[in-house]
Structure formats: structure tokens, C-alpha cells
Design a protein around this motif. Structure first.
Motif, PDB file in Angstrom:
ATOM      1  N   PHE A   1       0.847  -1.196   0.000  1.00  0.00           N
ATOM      2  CA  PHE A   1       0.000   0.000   0.000  1.00  0.00           C
ATOM      3  C   PHE A   1       0.885   1.250   0.000  1.00  0.00           C
ATOM      4  O   PHE A   1       0.574   2.257  -0.616  1.00  0.00           O
ATOM      5  CB  PHE A   1      -0.907  -0.036   1.239  1.00  0.00           C
ATOM      6  CG  PHE A   1      -1.843   1.126   1.352  1.00  0.00           C
ATOM      7  CD1 PHE A   1      -3.038   1.152   0.623  1.00  0.00           C
ATOM      8  CD2 PHE A   1      -1.554   2.208   2.186  1.00  0.00           C
ATOM      9  CE1 PHE A   1      -3.910   2.235   0.729  1.00  0.00           C
ATOM     10  CE2 PHE A   1      -2.421   3.289   2.286  1.00  0.00           C
ATOM     11  CZ  PHE A   1      -3.603   3.300   1.564  1.00  0.00           C
ATOM     12  N   GLN A   2       2.019   1.136   0.691  1.00  0.00           N
ATOM     13  CA  GLN A   2       2.920   2.281   0.774  1.00  0.00           C
ATOM     14  C   GLN A   2       3.828   2.408  -0.441  1.00  0.00           C
ATOM     15  O   GLN A   2       4.661   3.282  -0.501  1.00  0.00           O
ATOM     16  CB  GLN A   2       3.777   2.156   2.027  1.00  0.00           C
ATOM     17  CG  GLN A   2       2.961   2.366   3.298  1.00  0.00           C
ATOM     18  CD  GLN A   2       3.827   2.821   4.436  1.00  0.00           C
ATOM     19  OE1 GLN A   2       4.873   2.227   4.665  1.00  0.00           O
ATOM     20  NE2 GLN A   2       3.411   3.863   5.129  1.00  0.00           N
ATOM     21  N   GLY A   3       3.709   1.482  -1.382  1.00  0.00           N
ATOM     22  CA  GLY A   3       4.450   1.626  -2.640  1.00  0.00           C
ATOM     23  C   GLY A   3       5.554   0.602  -2.878  1.00  0.00           C
ATOM     24  O   GLY A   3       6.243   0.633  -3.891  1.00  0.00           O
ATOM     25  N   ARG A   4       5.744  -0.327  -1.956  1.00  0.00           N
ATOM     26  CA  ARG A   4       6.778  -1.358  -2.232  1.00  0.00           C
ATOM     27  C   ARG A   4       6.280  -2.324  -3.272  1.00  0.00           C
ATOM     28  O   ARG A   4       5.075  -2.620  -3.334  1.00  0.00           O
ATOM     29  CB  ARG A   4       7.134  -2.105  -0.942  1.00  0.00           C
ATOM     30  CG  ARG A   4       8.381  -1.491  -0.295  1.00  0.00           C
ATOM     31  CD  ARG A   4       8.858  -2.273   0.858  1.00  0.00           C
ATOM     32  NE  ARG A   4       9.462  -3.557   0.468  1.00  0.00           N
ATOM     33  CZ  ARG A   4       9.990  -4.378   1.354  1.00  0.00           C
ATOM     34  NH1 ARG A   4       9.976  -4.070   2.633  1.00  0.00           N
ATOM     35  NH2 ARG A   4      10.525  -5.520   0.959  1.00  0.00           N
ATOM     36  N   ALA A   5       7.193  -2.857  -4.086  1.00  0.00           N
ATOM     37  CA  ALA A   5       6.768  -3.714  -5.194  1.00  0.00           C
ATOM     38  C   ALA A   5       6.562  -5.160  -4.750  1.00  0.00           C
ATOM     39  O   ALA A   5       5.656  -5.852  -5.217  1.00  0.00           O
ATOM     40  CB  ALA A   5       7.799  -3.675  -6.310  1.00  0.00           C
ATOM     41  N   ALA A   6       7.429  -5.651  -3.850  1.00  0.00           N
ATOM     42  CA  ALA A   6       7.350  -7.071  -3.490  1.00  0.00           C
ATOM     43  C   ALA A   6       7.887  -7.298  -2.093  1.00  0.00           C
ATOM     44  O   ALA A   6       8.769  -6.577  -1.628  1.00  0.00           O
ATOM     45  CB  ALA A   6       8.151  -7.887  -4.494  1.00  0.00           C
ATOM     46  N   ILE A   7       7.362  -8.310  -1.445  1.00  0.00           N
ATOM     47  CA  ILE A   7       7.792  -8.653  -0.084  1.00  0.00           C
ATOM     48  C   ILE A   7       7.937 -10.179  -0.029  1.00  0.00           C
ATOM     49  O   ILE A   7       7.105 -10.906  -0.583  1.00  0.00           O
ATOM     50  CB  ILE A   7       6.755  -8.201   0.978  1.00  0.00           C
ATOM     51  CG1 ILE A   7       6.657  -6.667   0.993  1.00  0.00           C
ATOM     52  CG2 ILE A   7       7.122  -8.672   2.385  1.00  0.00           C
ATOM     53  CD1 ILE A   7       5.466  -6.171   0.279  1.00  0.00           C
ATOM     54  N   ALA A   8       8.988 -10.655   0.639  1.00  0.00           N
ATOM     55  CA  ALA A   8       9.188 -12.109   0.765  1.00  0.00           C
ATOM     56  C   ALA A   8       9.255 -12.485   2.238  1.00  0.00           C
ATOM     57  O   ALA A   8       9.818 -11.740   3.043  1.00  0.00           O
ATOM     58  CB  ALA A   8      10.487 -12.504   0.072  1.00  0.00           C
ATOM     59  N   TYR A   9       8.695 -13.597   2.606  1.00  0.00           N
ATOM     60  CA  TYR A   9       8.762 -14.067   3.990  1.00  0.00           C
ATOM     61  C   TYR A   9       8.428 -15.560   4.028  1.00  0.00           C
ATOM     62  O   TYR A   9       7.878 -16.109   3.071  1.00  0.00           O
ATOM     63  CB  TYR A   9       7.797 -13.282   4.897  1.00  0.00           C
ATOM     64  CG  TYR A   9       6.368 -13.281   4.413  1.00  0.00           C
ATOM     65  CD1 TYR A   9       5.926 -12.338   3.494  1.00  0.00           C
ATOM     66  CD2 TYR A   9       5.455 -14.247   4.856  1.00  0.00           C
ATOM     67  CE1 TYR A   9       4.615 -12.348   3.023  1.00  0.00           C
ATOM     68  CE2 TYR A   9       4.152 -14.257   4.402  1.00  0.00           C
ATOM     69  CZ  TYR A   9       3.731 -13.310   3.482  1.00  0.00           C
ATOM     70  OH  TYR A   9       2.455 -13.340   3.006  1.00  0.00           O
ATOM     71  N   ASP A  10       8.784 -16.223   5.127  1.00  0.00           N
ATOM     72  CA  ASP A  10       8.447 -17.639   5.304  1.00  0.00           C
ATOM     73  C   ASP A  10       7.282 -17.750   6.271  1.00  0.00           C
ATOM     74  O   ASP A  10       7.138 -16.922   7.160  1.00  0.00           O
ATOM     75  CB  ASP A  10       9.628 -18.408   5.918  1.00  0.00           C
ATOM     76  CG  ASP A  10      10.797 -18.534   4.957  1.00  0.00           C
ATOM     77  OD1 ASP A  10      10.627 -18.145   3.790  1.00  0.00           O
ATOM     78  OD2 ASP A  10      11.862 -19.014   5.385  1.00  0.00           O
ATOM     79  N   GLY A  11       6.446 -18.767   6.106  1.00  0.00           N
ATOM     80  CA  GLY A  11       5.324 -18.952   7.022  1.00  0.00           C
ATOM     81  C   GLY A  11       4.615 -20.267   6.725  1.00  0.00           C
ATOM     82  O   GLY A  11       5.117 -21.081   5.923  1.00  0.00           O
ATOM     83  N   ASN A  12       3.468 -20.468   7.364  1.00  0.00           N
ATOM     84  CA  ASN A  12       2.740 -21.734   7.196  1.00  0.00           C
ATOM     85  C   ASN A  12       1.407 -21.553   6.489  1.00  0.00           C
ATOM     86  O   ASN A  12       0.657 -20.626   6.805  1.00  0.00           O
ATOM     87  CB  ASN A  12       2.488 -22.360   8.565  1.00  0.00           C
ATOM     88  CG  ASN A  12       3.756 -22.980   9.111  1.00  0.00           C
ATOM     89  OD1 ASN A  12       4.260 -23.950   8.544  1.00  0.00           O
ATOM     90  ND2 ASN A  12       4.288 -22.414  10.171  1.00  0.00           N
ATOM     91  N   LEU A  13       1.159 -22.454   5.552  1.00  0.00           N
ATOM     92  CA  LEU A  13      -0.152 -22.514   4.907  1.00  0.00           C
ATOM     93  C   LEU A  13      -1.032 -23.419   5.753  1.00  0.00           C
ATOM     94  O   LEU A  13      -0.543 -24.409   6.313  1.00  0.00           O
ATOM     95  CB  LEU A  13      -0.047 -23.188   3.537  1.00  0.00           C
ATOM     96  CG  LEU A  13       0.512 -22.422   2.351  1.00  0.00           C
ATOM     97  CD1 LEU A  13       0.543 -23.362   1.156  1.00  0.00           C
ATOM     98  CD2 LEU A  13      -0.338 -21.200   2.053  1.00  0.00           C
ATOM     99  N   THR A  14      -2.338 -23.104   5.805  1.00  0.00           N
ATOM    100  CA  THR A  14      -3.258 -24.045   6.437  1.00  0.00           C
ATOM    101  C   THR A  14      -3.835 -24.891   5.313  1.00  0.00           C
ATOM    102  O   THR A  14      -4.444 -24.357   4.388  1.00  0.00           O
ATOM    103  CB  THR A  14      -4.408 -23.288   7.136  1.00  0.00           C
ATOM    104  OG1 THR A  14      -3.818 -22.338   8.021  1.00  0.00           O
ATOM    105  CG2 THR A  14      -5.300 -24.231   7.922  1.00  0.00           C
ATOM    106  N   VAL A  15      -3.569 -26.168   5.359  1.00  0.00           N
ATOM    107  CA  VAL A  15      -3.995 -27.010   4.234  1.00  0.00           C
ATOM    108  C   VAL A  15      -5.379 -27.587   4.509  1.00  0.00           C
ATOM    109  O   VAL A  15      -5.809 -27.682   5.659  1.00  0.00           O
ATOM    110  CB  VAL A  15      -2.974 -28.145   3.932  1.00  0.00           C
ATOM    111  CG1 VAL A  15      -1.637 -27.558   3.557  1.00  0.00           C
ATOM    112  CG2 VAL A  15      -2.849 -29.076   5.109  1.00  0.00           C
ATOM    113  N   ALA A  16      -6.054 -27.942   3.410  1.00  0.00           N
ATOM    114  CA  ALA A  16      -7.416 -28.480   3.550  1.00  0.00           C
ATOM    115  C   ALA A  16      -7.365 -29.747   4.391  1.00  0.00           C
ATOM    116  O   ALA A  16      -6.430 -30.547   4.257  1.00  0.00           O
ATOM    117  CB  ALA A  16      -7.985 -28.788   2.169  1.00  0.00           C
ATOM    118  N   GLY A  17      -8.289 -29.920   5.245  1.00  0.00           N
ATOM    119  CA  GLY A  17      -8.319 -31.135   6.069  1.00  0.00           C
ATOM    120  C   GLY A  17      -7.463 -30.990   7.313  1.00  0.00           C
ATOM    121  O   GLY A  17      -7.215 -31.968   8.023  1.00  0.00           O
ATOM    122  N   GLY A  18      -6.968 -29.760   7.545  1.00  0.00           N
ATOM    123  CA  GLY A  18      -6.184 -29.517   8.762  1.00  0.00           C
ATOM    124  C   GLY A  18      -4.697 -29.679   8.515  1.00  0.00           C
ATOM    125  O   GLY A  18      -4.277 -30.231   7.506  1.00  0.00           O
TER     126      GLY A  18
END
Ligand code: ADP
Length: 405
Positions: free
Chosen positions: A108-125
């Protein structure tokens, strides 16, 4: 608003469709409104408070408009319809949602891209650790499309775990091999004096149990026992100093006396192996700067190896010659035998720890000799002629006050 709510190949989504990473196209229209209405933490500050409530609001405001097959696979959804038009918050774990909304704010402030690590919540838990990238094609909040890609970190993590495992295995085996080397060295160096102690004690008992006990001979044997016991203790003390990285003490020493002491220790071995000893010790040598116990160890090892080579090789002429001389800057020591010499095939490995051609050899003697002589700033040289014998030689630095004389 026209929404392409499928993962079929489309004009604008063709590239995305085939990408080997999960890609979601999101609509950020409502999210931009939420951010625009956020209140600064303090008046005049550019920082905004992204509380958990705001995170949830932003996560619910961003809707999934398109998902490529890789995204469906990673999210474990068979049918893309299961996630299309759903908020992004439904597939992100708490940590990933927090990073996502912070990233959204930066876009929103104008940066083009951001990278980070994290967890997806997958279907079925369950969760799946991934690397995220968040970007927008047109850097303008008038454009509502933003993209979130993710690729699995499982392979990278398991590779790192394997690497860590391998490294700790290597470190362990290095420790074990060092421990093995130390144990073998102590066993090797202490074995010879212990053998002499036992043989001398047995001989002493025999002298004493005679009808007329020979006190004189028993006294000599007791002295030999005491000397060998002291030598074993000295060897252990030196090894301990070496293991604790203590710099060994080097004092002025007379090399000829060290050789004579070694001969005394090996006398019984030479007799048993029918070895004739020739000493060519140069008189008037300057004192060397050396650790006496260590140099004694080197000479005992070299002389014992020579005696073993001659008797094991059934040499008919068994002459061991130990020679000292005054070189240009060093005092030189040669230990020469008339045994079988060194097999050219094994020559390169001769000084390696645990290399032995003997049935009961430990293969540590020459490795010890080399490290001692190198610690004295010198090298062991080897000359050998098959069937005619081997000659090991090394130089020792002289005391500075005698170096020029
Ligand atoms: P070990 O005596 O336990 O075998 P060393 O490290 O002292 O261990 O010696 C390694 C090998 O070097 C011996 O097994 C032998 O093959 C060879 N070697 C050492 N000294 C001599 C020598 N004077 N003549 C022939 N071979 C020798």
C-alpha cells in the motif's frame, strides 16, 4: 467486477497456470479501504497499528480470485472452487497472516514485493511450511490485483536437516577417530615399557629364588623396572600435554645421551631379535632445543620399527645403525637398518595413523614420530632401497647460543 474464478489457462493467467510454485491472485480492493482508514499510532507518525483485529480484517478483505494448479496441490484442494472467492485468511496460519498483512501494508505504501516464510493451512487440517512472495504488478492502489506465491520449504528443510545430521556425524566420527588415535598412541607407547617391566620382574623373581639369590642382578632389574615405569608415566604426561594443546617444553638437551637412554630401554628387544647395534655418535655436538621425552619416543619408535623389520623380514644381516652429525644449522639423527626396506606401494601411507603392515601393528608409531618432529619445526625424511634397508632421518634445531658456533 469480472472475476476469473477458475484455474483454467486464461489469457492473463497462462504463465501463472504453468508456474511450478503456488500462485494466488487476490483482490485487495476492500483491503486498501481498510488500510486507508487505519489510524496512526501517534499523531504525525507514519507507523500504523496492525493489531490482530486489523490483521484479521485485512485477511478477510482479500479474496482469492485465481489459483494455479500448484497452489491447489500445496493447499491440498482437489477442486479450485473450494477456495475461490474465499478470504486469504482461510488458508494462512496465524504467523503467515501476520506477515501477509504487514506485507499488504507495505505494498500500500508503494513497495513492489515482499518475501517471507510462514505456514499454509492445508485443507483437512495441518500446516505446510512455505516461502511466500507477495507483489503487485501495477504499483498503484487503483489496481486491485495482488499476487501471493508460495513454494514448499520441506525439501530445503529436510536437506538442511540432512546436512546438519551429516555434519554432526562427521564431527562425531572426527572426535571418535581422535579419541581412537589418542588411545592407540597411549597403548602403543606404554606397551613397550610395560613389557619390559613384566619381563624384568619375572627375571628378578627367578634370580631371587635361586639357592643363592643374586642380589646384584636383581638390583639391576629393579632399576630397569623403575626406569621403564618412569618412562611410561612421562609418555602419558606428554600425551596429556599434547591433548590439552599445551606447548611442550623444549630445553637444551644432549641428543647423544637421549639416544643412549633409548638404547638402554631397547636392549632386551635387540637381544631377542638378534640385532647388532652400531652407534656412530658425533662427539662435541651442540645441545639441541627439544622436548627430551618426545625425542626419546621418536628414537625408540624408529629403532624398534627397524629391529622388527629386520627380524620379521628374516634379514640375515641385522644391523641397526644410529648416527648423529652436525648439519649446516641442525643436529642430524639417522636411524638406519639392513631390513627389507619400504615397499614403494605403501610408502605414501607410511606416516598415516592406523596404517600398518604388521599382523598385530597399531600403525600409530610413525604418525606420532612425524607430529613430534614437525612440532619441533623439522621433518622426517625417509630413504629406502628394497631389500637393502630403510633410513629415517631428522634434524633438530640447536640452542640459539650455539647456532653460530
Ligand atoms: P606399526 O609399527 O604399528 O605397524 P608404525 O606407524 O610404526 O606402526 O609403522 C607403520 C608401518 O611402516 C609398519 O607397519 C611397516 O610396514 C612400515 N615400517 C616402519 N618402519 C619400517 C622399517 N624400518 N622398515 C620397513 N618397514 C617399516
Amino acid at each position: 467486477m469480472s472475476i476469473n474464478a477458475s484455474y483454467e489457462v486464461t489469457a492473463d493467467g497462462g504463465l501463472i497456470h504453468f508456474m511450478p510454485m503456488g500462485i494466488l491472485r487476490l483482490s485487495a480492493k476492500d483491503a486498501w479501504n481498510v488500510i486507508a482508514n487505519l489510524r496512526p499510532i501517534e499523531i504525525g507518525s507514519q507507523a500504523f497499528e496492525l493489531s490482530q483485529d486489523v490483521s484479521c480484517a485485512l485477511g478477510n478483505a482479500c479474496l482469492i480470485e485465481q489459483a494455479n494448479p500448484s497452489a491447489c496441490a500445496l493447499l491440498q484442494v482437489k477442486n479450485p472452487a473450494m477456495i475461490l472467492m474465499r478470504p486469504i485468511a482461510s488458508v494462512l496460519a496465524e504467523d503467515a497472516l501476520k506477515h501477509f498483512t504487514e506485507g499488504l501494508y507495505q505494498l500500500f505504501q508503494g513497495r513492489a514485493a515482499i518475501a517471507y516464510d510462514g505456514n499454509l493451512t492445508v485443507a483437512g487440517g495441518g500446516e505446510h511450511q512455505v516461502a511466500f512472495n507477495l507483489w503487485q504488478v501495477e504499483r498503484d492502489t487503483a489496481s486491485h490485483d495482488i499476487y501471493l506465491s508460495f513454494s514448499s520449504l520441506r525439501e530445503r528443510i529436510s536437506l538442511e536437516q540432512t546436512k546438519d545430521g551429516l555434519q554432526s556425524d562427521l564431527a562425531r566420527s572426527a572426535r571418535i577417530s581422535l579419541l581412537g588415535e589418542m588411545t592407540a598412541s597411549i597403548a602403543h607407547e606404554v606397551n613397550q615399557p610395560l613389557g619390559t617391566i613384566v619381563a624384568s620382574a619375572e627375571a628378578g623373581l627367578r634370580w631371587l629364588s635361586r639357592d643363592e639369590p643374586d642380589i646384584g642382578e636383581t638390583k639391576i632389574l629393579l632399576e630397569r623396572i623403575a626406569n621403564n615405569g618412569k618412562r611410561a608415566a612421562d609418555v602419558i604426561a606428554t600425551m596429556r600435554a599434547m591433548a590439552s594443546n599445551k606447548k611442550s617444553e623444549r630445553l637444551p638437551a644432549d641428543i647423544n645421551s637421549i639416544i643412549e637412554e633409548a638404547i638402554l630401554l631397547l636392549r632386551t628387544d635387540f637381544a631377542k631379535r638378534q640385532v647388532t647395534l652400531r652407534l656412530e655418535l658425533s662427539p662435541m655436538l651442540p645441545p639441541v632445543k627439544a622436548n627430551k621425552t618426545q625425542i626419546l619416543q621418536v628414537i625408540v619408535n624408529l629403532a624398534l620399527n627397524a629391529a622388527q623389520a629386520m627380524s620379521d623380514g628374516q634379514a640375515w644381516n641385522r644391523t641397526l645403525c644410529i648416527r648423529t652429525s652436525w648439519g649446516a644449522t641442525d643436529v642430524m639423527v639417522n636411524v638406519e637398518d639392513s631390513g627389507p626396506g619400504i615397499d614403494p606401494h605403501v610408502r605414501e601411507r607410511l606416516f598415516d595413523s592406523f596404517f600398518s603392515t604388521k599382523e598385530t601393528g597399531i600403525g600409530i608409531g610413525l604418525a606420532i614420530c612425524r607430529s613430534i618432529i614437525e612440532a619441533h619445526g623439522s621433518r622426517i625424511e625417509l630413504q629406502s632401497t628394497p631389500h637393502l634397508g630403510a633410513r629415517f632421518s631428522f634434524g633438530l634445531p640447536v640452542e640459539q647460543t650455539h647456532a653460530d658456533g
